[in-house]
Design an enzyme around this catalytic site. Structure first.
Site, PDB file in Angstrom:
ATOM      1  N   ALA A  67       2.557  -1.551  -9.080  1.00  0.00           N
ATOM      2  CA  ALA A  67       3.044  -1.820  -7.729  1.00  0.00           C
ATOM      3  C   ALA A  67       4.559  -1.681  -7.737  1.00  0.00           C
ATOM      4  O   ALA A  67       5.192  -1.843  -8.783  1.00  0.00           O
ATOM      5  CB  ALA A  67       2.651  -3.238  -7.332  1.00  0.00           C
ATOM      6  N   GLY A 110      -0.639  -1.925 -11.355  1.00  0.00           N
ATOM      7  CA  GLY A 110      -1.393  -1.176 -10.347  1.00  0.00           C
ATOM      8  C   GLY A 110      -1.692   0.251 -10.800  1.00  0.00           C
ATOM      9  O   GLY A 110      -2.646   0.869 -10.319  1.00  0.00           O
ATOM     10  N   GLU A 113      -4.720  -0.073 -12.831  1.00  0.00           N
ATOM     11  CA  GLU A 113      -5.792  -0.371 -11.870  1.00  0.00           C
ATOM     12  C   GLU A 113      -6.197   0.891 -11.108  1.00  0.00           C
ATOM     13  O   GLU A 113      -7.380   1.113 -10.840  1.00  0.00           O
ATOM     14  CB  GLU A 113      -5.329  -1.476 -10.913  1.00  0.00           C
ATOM     15  CG  GLU A 113      -5.165  -2.804 -11.635  1.00  0.00           C
ATOM     16  CD  GLU A 113      -4.497  -3.878 -10.787  1.00  0.00           C
ATOM     17  OE1 GLU A 113      -4.893  -5.044 -10.902  1.00  0.00           O
ATOM     18  OE2 GLU A 113      -3.573  -3.571 -10.011  1.00  0.00           O
ATOM     19  N   GLU A 133       1.661  -7.731 -15.412  1.00  0.00           N
ATOM     20  CA  GLU A 133       2.022  -8.627 -14.306  1.00  0.00           C
ATOM     21  C   GLU A 133       2.420 -10.021 -14.780  1.00  0.00           C
ATOM     22  O   GLU A 133       3.286 -10.669 -14.200  1.00  0.00           O
ATOM     23  CB  GLU A 133       0.856  -8.741 -13.310  1.00  0.00           C
ATOM     24  CG  GLU A 133       0.568  -7.483 -12.508  1.00  0.00           C
ATOM     25  CD  GLU A 133      -0.416  -6.545 -13.192  1.00  0.00           C
ATOM     26  OE1 GLU A 133      -0.636  -6.686 -14.410  1.00  0.00           O
ATOM     27  OE2 GLU A 133      -0.959  -5.671 -12.499  1.00  0.00           O
TER      28      GLU A 133
END
Ligand code: CAA
Length: 259
Positions: A67, A110, A113, A133
């Site tokens: 992210a 992310g 992911e 994270e």
């Protein structure tokens, strides 16, 4: 078709689409614009009859560094909730066509992911996977804990998500997080080759296989086997199934029409 500053889409004549993330200045970090572009692109490709397989890549150097952390500096809980970023991921989940991630360099947070939203992951030998994270006082929020758990089991997952440690490509392969590891210069070419092979098969059979395999993961074995049997039977009503069997006996390549 989506072709903007953050993402490049190419559709080849062999029905393979290539999506390339293009934010090199931020290591392909997934800001809102890139997530929206990915979502729109997957929605369009899902509907496009000229596309039978999709390669998702960040290019030669980096897949995606997660992210966009800049989006997190002042964000509040309600702002994060109201972003409803799950809708963008859902377009990828809902894509019925096979997705092959071609991962070079970092696939973090992310980015890892995103790779796990694919059906097949081809990693270059330079690929590095991780869910860092926790080092930001955060946790994975787009499937990192749950998709990893299903892919590599509890103890490998816990090691990754609780420490944020990065995993090299070879180790990721050993754990079952990637399908194959190839030389970094070959990652995209190899993913394209696999996509081309799949695109030449019956798209109805391919999509049924993807759907049943993905759904079956979260079902009881008995229900999943029933679903599999029903999907198997359903394929006998397709022209492609007759074409495939006839081509076998006529010793010629099958010509699948997706009907
Ligand atoms: N968000 C925003 N910008 C990022 C970024 C990210 N995730 N990752 C890298 N960048 C930016 C850096 O800020 C830097 O920008 P400037 O040039 O303006 O300083 C630029 O990209 C290059 O980064 P580095 O100099 O750090 O490059 P590097 O090659 O030395 O290191 C890296 C690469 C290991 C990926 C390192 O940048 C890094 O650790 N990035 C953060 C990874 C991370 O923590 N990801 C998780 C995000 S949270 C998340 O993803 C939540 C979720 O589950 C959805």
């Amino acid at each position: 078709m989506e072709n903007n500053q953050v993402l490049k889409l190419t559709i080849q004549d062999n029905a393979v689409a290539i999506i390339e993330l293009q934010r090199p200045e931020a290591r392909n970090a997934l800001n809102l614009e890139l997530r929206q572009a990915l979502s729109t692109t997957f929605q369009e490709l899902s509907k496009n009859e000229n596309v039978r397989a999709i390669v998702l890549t960040g290019g030669e150097k980096v897949f995606a560094a997660g992210a966009d952390i800049k989006d997190f500096t002042t964000a509040t809980t309600s702002e994060m909730y109201l972003r409803h970023t799950e809708q963008y991921w859902q377009s990828i989940v809902d894509c019925p066509k096979p997705i092959i991630a071609a991962v070079n360099g970092y696939a973090l947070g992310g980015g890892c992911e995103l790779a796990m939203h694919a059906d097949i992951i081809i990693a270059g030998s330079n690929a590095k996977f991780g869910q860092p994270e926790v080092k930001l006082g955060l946790m994975p929020g787009a499937g990192g804990t749950q998709r990893l758990l299903r892919a590599i089991g509890k103890f490998q997952t816990m090691l990754m998500v609780l420490t944020g440690k990065m995993i090299e490509a070879a180790e990721a392969k050993q754990m079952g997080l990637v399908s194959e590891v190839v030389e970094s210069e070959q990652t995209i070419a190899h993913a394209l080759e696999i996509a081309a092979n799949i695109a030449a098969l019956s798209p109805i059979a391919v999509q049924q296989i993807k759907e049943v395999t993905n759904l079956g993961q979260d079902m009881s074995l008995q229900s999943a086997l029933t679903l599999e049997r029903k999907a198997f039977q359903l394929l006998f009503d397709t022209q492609d199934q007759k074409e495939g069997v006839n081509a076998f006996f006529e010793k010629r390549p099958a010509n699948y029409q997706g009907k």
